[in-house]
Scaffold this motif. Structure first.
Motif, PDB file in Angstrom:
ATOM      1  N   ALA A 347       0.695-105.976  38.615  1.00  0.00           N
ATOM      2  CA  ALA A 347      -0.534-105.657  37.882  1.00  0.00           C
ATOM      3  C   ALA A 347      -1.673-106.564  38.335  1.00  0.00           C
ATOM      4  O   ALA A 347      -2.823-106.112  38.491  1.00  0.00           O
ATOM      5  N   VAL A 348      -1.378-107.829  38.544  1.00  0.00           N
ATOM      6  CA  VAL A 348      -2.402-108.761  39.028  1.00  0.00           C
ATOM      7  C   VAL A 348      -2.880-108.332  40.406  1.00  0.00           C
ATOM      8  O   VAL A 348      -4.091-108.330  40.699  1.00  0.00           O
ATOM      9  N   ARG A 349      -1.939-107.972  41.262  1.00  0.00           N
ATOM     10  CA  ARG A 349      -2.295-107.568  42.634  1.00  0.00           C
ATOM     11  C   ARG A 349      -3.182-106.328  42.646  1.00  0.00           C
ATOM     12  O   ARG A 349      -4.016-106.165  43.538  1.00  0.00           O
ATOM     13  N   HIS A 350      -3.034-105.482  41.620  1.00  0.00           N
ATOM     14  CA  HIS A 350      -3.838-104.251  41.551  1.00  0.00           C
ATOM     15  C   HIS A 350      -5.035-104.410  40.607  1.00  0.00           C
ATOM     16  O   HIS A 350      -5.650-103.419  40.216  1.00  0.00           O
ATOM     17  N   HIS A 351      -5.354-105.632  40.237  1.00  0.00           N
ATOM     18  CA  HIS A 351      -6.559-105.942  39.454  1.00  0.00           C
ATOM     19  C   HIS A 351      -6.600-105.223  38.107  1.00  0.00           C
ATOM     20  O   HIS A 351      -7.651-104.739  37.657  1.00  0.00           O
ATOM     21  N   VAL A 352      -5.439-105.151  37.461  1.00  0.00           N
ATOM     22  CA  VAL A 352      -5.378-104.602  36.101  1.00  0.00           C
ATOM     23  C   VAL A 352      -5.996-105.613  35.138  1.00  0.00           C
ATOM     24  O   VAL A 352      -5.833-106.825  35.291  1.00  0.00           O
ATOM     25  N   ASP A 353      -6.698-105.133  34.136  1.00  0.00           N
ATOM     26  CA  ASP A 353      -7.320-106.040  33.166  1.00  0.00           C
ATOM     27  C   ASP A 353      -6.355-106.456  32.059  1.00  0.00           C
ATOM     28  O   ASP A 353      -6.363-107.607  31.613  1.00  0.00           O
ATOM     29  N   LEU A 354      -5.525-105.507  31.602  1.00  0.00           N
ATOM     30  CA  LEU A 354      -4.592-105.797  30.514  1.00  0.00           C
ATOM     31  C   LEU A 354      -3.307-105.012  30.709  1.00  0.00           C
ATOM     32  O   LEU A 354      -3.352-103.796  30.921  1.00  0.00           O
ATOM     33  N   GLN A 355      -2.178-105.691  30.664  1.00  0.00           N
ATOM     34  CA  GLN A 355      -0.871-105.021  30.691  1.00  0.00           C
ATOM     35  C   GLN A 355      -0.225-105.136  29.319  1.00  0.00           C
ATOM     36  O   GLN A 355      -0.202-106.218  28.717  1.00  0.00           O
ATOM     37  N   LEU A 356       0.306-104.022  28.817  1.00  0.00           N
ATOM     38  CA  LEU A 356       0.996-103.975  27.537  1.00  0.00           C
ATOM     39  C   LEU A 356       2.488-103.746  27.793  1.00  0.00           C
ATOM     40  O   LEU A 356       2.854-102.766  28.450  1.00  0.00           O
ATOM     41  N   SER A 357       3.328-104.636  27.278  1.00  0.00           N
ATOM     42  CA  SER A 357       4.761-104.593  27.574  1.00  0.00           C
ATOM     43  C   SER A 357       5.595-104.875  26.337  1.00  0.00           C
ATOM     44  O   SER A 357       5.076-105.203  25.263  1.00  0.00           O
ATOM     45  N   GLY A 358       6.910-104.766  26.511  1.00  0.00           N
ATOM     46  CA  GLY A 358       7.884-105.095  25.463  1.00  0.00           C
ATOM     47  C   GLY A 358       9.089-105.743  26.112  1.00  0.00           C
ATOM     48  O   GLY A 358       8.974-106.757  26.770  1.00  0.00           O
ATOM     49  N   ASP A 387      -6.911-113.003  36.527  1.00  0.00           N
ATOM     50  CA  ASP A 387      -7.882-112.197  35.789  1.00  0.00           C
ATOM     51  C   ASP A 387      -7.210-111.122  34.934  1.00  0.00           C
ATOM     52  O   ASP A 387      -7.896-110.308  34.312  1.00  0.00           O
ATOM     53  N   THR A 388      -5.877-111.106  34.925  1.00  0.00           N
ATOM     54  CA  THR A 388      -5.131-110.094  34.176  1.00  0.00           C
ATOM     55  C   THR A 388      -4.506-110.713  32.932  1.00  0.00           C
ATOM     56  O   THR A 388      -3.893-111.780  32.991  1.00  0.00           O
ATOM     57  N   GLN A 389      -4.675-110.027  31.803  1.00  0.00           N
ATOM     58  CA  GLN A 389      -4.047-110.475  30.566  1.00  0.00           C
ATOM     59  C   GLN A 389      -2.788-109.643  30.313  1.00  0.00           C
ATOM     60  O   GLN A 389      -2.714-108.471  30.672  1.00  0.00           O
ATOM     61  N   LEU A 390      -1.799-110.286  29.688  1.00  0.00           N
ATOM     62  CA  LEU A 390      -0.529-109.647  29.380  1.00  0.00           C
ATOM     63  C   LEU A 390      -0.232-109.821  27.909  1.00  0.00           C
ATOM     64  O   LEU A 390      -0.248-110.952  27.392  1.00  0.00           O
TER      65      LEU A 390
END
Length: 421
Positions: A347-358, A387-390
């Motif tokens: 996700a960081v490599r693809h410049h995602v702003d926020l990842q939602l996980s479980g 720059d990515t939040q998880l």
């Protein structure tokens, strides 16, 4: 190697149960009898039910058999863990209880015992009494069950305290799961989010784990809790089920009642690939959820993307970040649904702003959070990677034991905030 590992694991488990049996059964009973036989039976039947429940679920045994074994087997699994922890803690308590008991009740030989002291008579020393008054026939001491030794009393106290603490811990942890997840709220500022999307609310739910223990009633509680938050969008981020559509389709039916302004979305978790992912993707679509299988959709204000779980790689259905994110407009904010936190690096490599996980369950059973921390970059809550939040949810349900200790279940309402607002 697999056989050797299995034998070593079995030896370790047998050794631990042997230790528990000695401390909780042998040391707390005065000899062979009904109490010892009953305790021994518990420590034989309990592990058998535990392994039977585990193998029945993993081996896809008939669902009726899974349901019969699941409650006693999985609860014994949780109880075993906390019995072990409590008994180990009791080893430190044992010397303290022993010293306290010595002060309160000094141990004396039973009356008539050769070592018993007698009050000195006129003109006689106690030594003379001990010499002259030896009994001609040995006198039996009182039975240990009516005059228990100091060691037996201490073992019963410490063992009883350990068993009580373990049972109370498992009982409260099980009640916490069955009453349903609580709602958590977290605000996440996104630099690229436009002012028009400020305050957008995503209800995040993961790890519901419908199965032989948690069924339709639990699913309905989850749906009611989510709908009560009145979210703009619902994200179901994997591990919905532990079983086939045939067995669990009725349990999952309440998901058709999920209600949000922009609908409900779904991505697979590792347990979907143990349960028939293709069937479940089709089923959740029939129930009104939109699966995101390495796909992306444009919403007002941001992109919503989803990738398959890593477990799908063995069947050629793994995550494909390039397909989901490769051609998107980098000027737009992007929220990614991905079951496992370890997917954050892509996700960081693809410049995602926020990842939602479980996936982590927050550890589910303390100290399981230590194990989860060794395998996941974040166990629970909000974190940042470049720059990515998880954000990692602890999940709504439970796998195996329907019990949580130190990791309460949750449904999280993530409110997106624009820095332009």
């Amino acid at each position: 190697m697999v056989i050797i590992f299995a034998l070593l694991a079995l030896a370790v488990v047998a050794g631990l149960y042997g230790y528990l049996w000695r401390r909780l059964v042998r040391d707390t009973t005065s000899g062979p009898g009904a109490a010892r036989r009953t305790g021994t039976a518990v420590f034989v039947v309990g592990p058998v039910l535990m392994f039977a429940a585990l193998f029945a679920e993993v081996g896809h045994a008939p669902f009726a058999l899974q349901r019969t074994l699941a409650w006693p087997g999985f609860l014994w699994m949780a109880l075993s863990l906390y019995l072990l922890l409590a008994v180990v803690a009791g080893e430190a308590l044992r010397p303290v209880v022993t010293r306290l008991w010595q002060r309160l009740s000094p141990e004396r030989p039973a009356p008539g015992h050769p070592g018993a002291e007698r009050p000195a008579e006129d003109g006689e020393s106690r030594a003379a009494d001990a010499h002259d008054e030896q009994p001609s026939q040995p006198t039996e001491t009182a039975p240990s069950n009516t005059n228990p030794s100091r060691r037996l009393v201490v073992s019963r106290f410490v063992g009883g305290a350990a068993a009580t603490a373990a049972a109370a811990t498992v009982g409260l942890g099980t009640y916490g799961v069955l009453r349903g997840p609580a709602v958590r709220r977290v605000t996440v500022p996104l630099a690229k989010l436009p002012r028009s999307a400020h305050g957008y609310r995503i209800a995040v739910v993961s790890d519901i784990h419908l199965g032989p223990v948690l069924g339709r009633g639990f699913a309905q509680r989850v749906v009611d809790t989510i709908n009560a938050t009145q979210p703009d969008l619902i994200a179901v981020v994997g591990d919905l089920v532990d079983g086939s559509v045939k067995d669990l389709g009725p349990a999952a039916a309440p998901l058709a009642g999920l209600s949000a302004r922009h609908g409900a979305y779904f991505v697979t978790g590792n347990h979907e690939y143990f349960s028939g992912a293709e069937q479940w993707v089709a089923e959740v679509r029939r129930l009104g959820l939109r699966p995101l299988r390495n796909a992306r959709t444009e919403l007002a204000g941001f992109d919503l993307a989803g990738v398959n779980d890593i477990a799908g790689e063995s069947s050629g259905q793994g995550p494909d970040f390039d397909r989901a994110l490769g051609d998107r407009d980098p000027a737009r904010a992007c929220v990614l649904l991905a079951h496992q936190p370890v997917q954050i690096h892509e996700a960081v490599r693809h410049h995602v702003d926020l990842q939602l996980s479980g996936h982590t369950h927050g550890g589910q059973l303390w100290p399981g959070d230590l194990v989860a921390a060794a395998a996941n970059p974040t166990v629970a809550g909000l974190d940042r990677y470049g720059d990515t939040q998880l954000y990692v949810s602890r999940g709504a349900g439970a796998w195996g034991p329907p019990t949580r200790v130190g990791a309460p279940s949750d449904i999280t309402v993530v409110e997106l905030a624009s820095k332009q607002a």
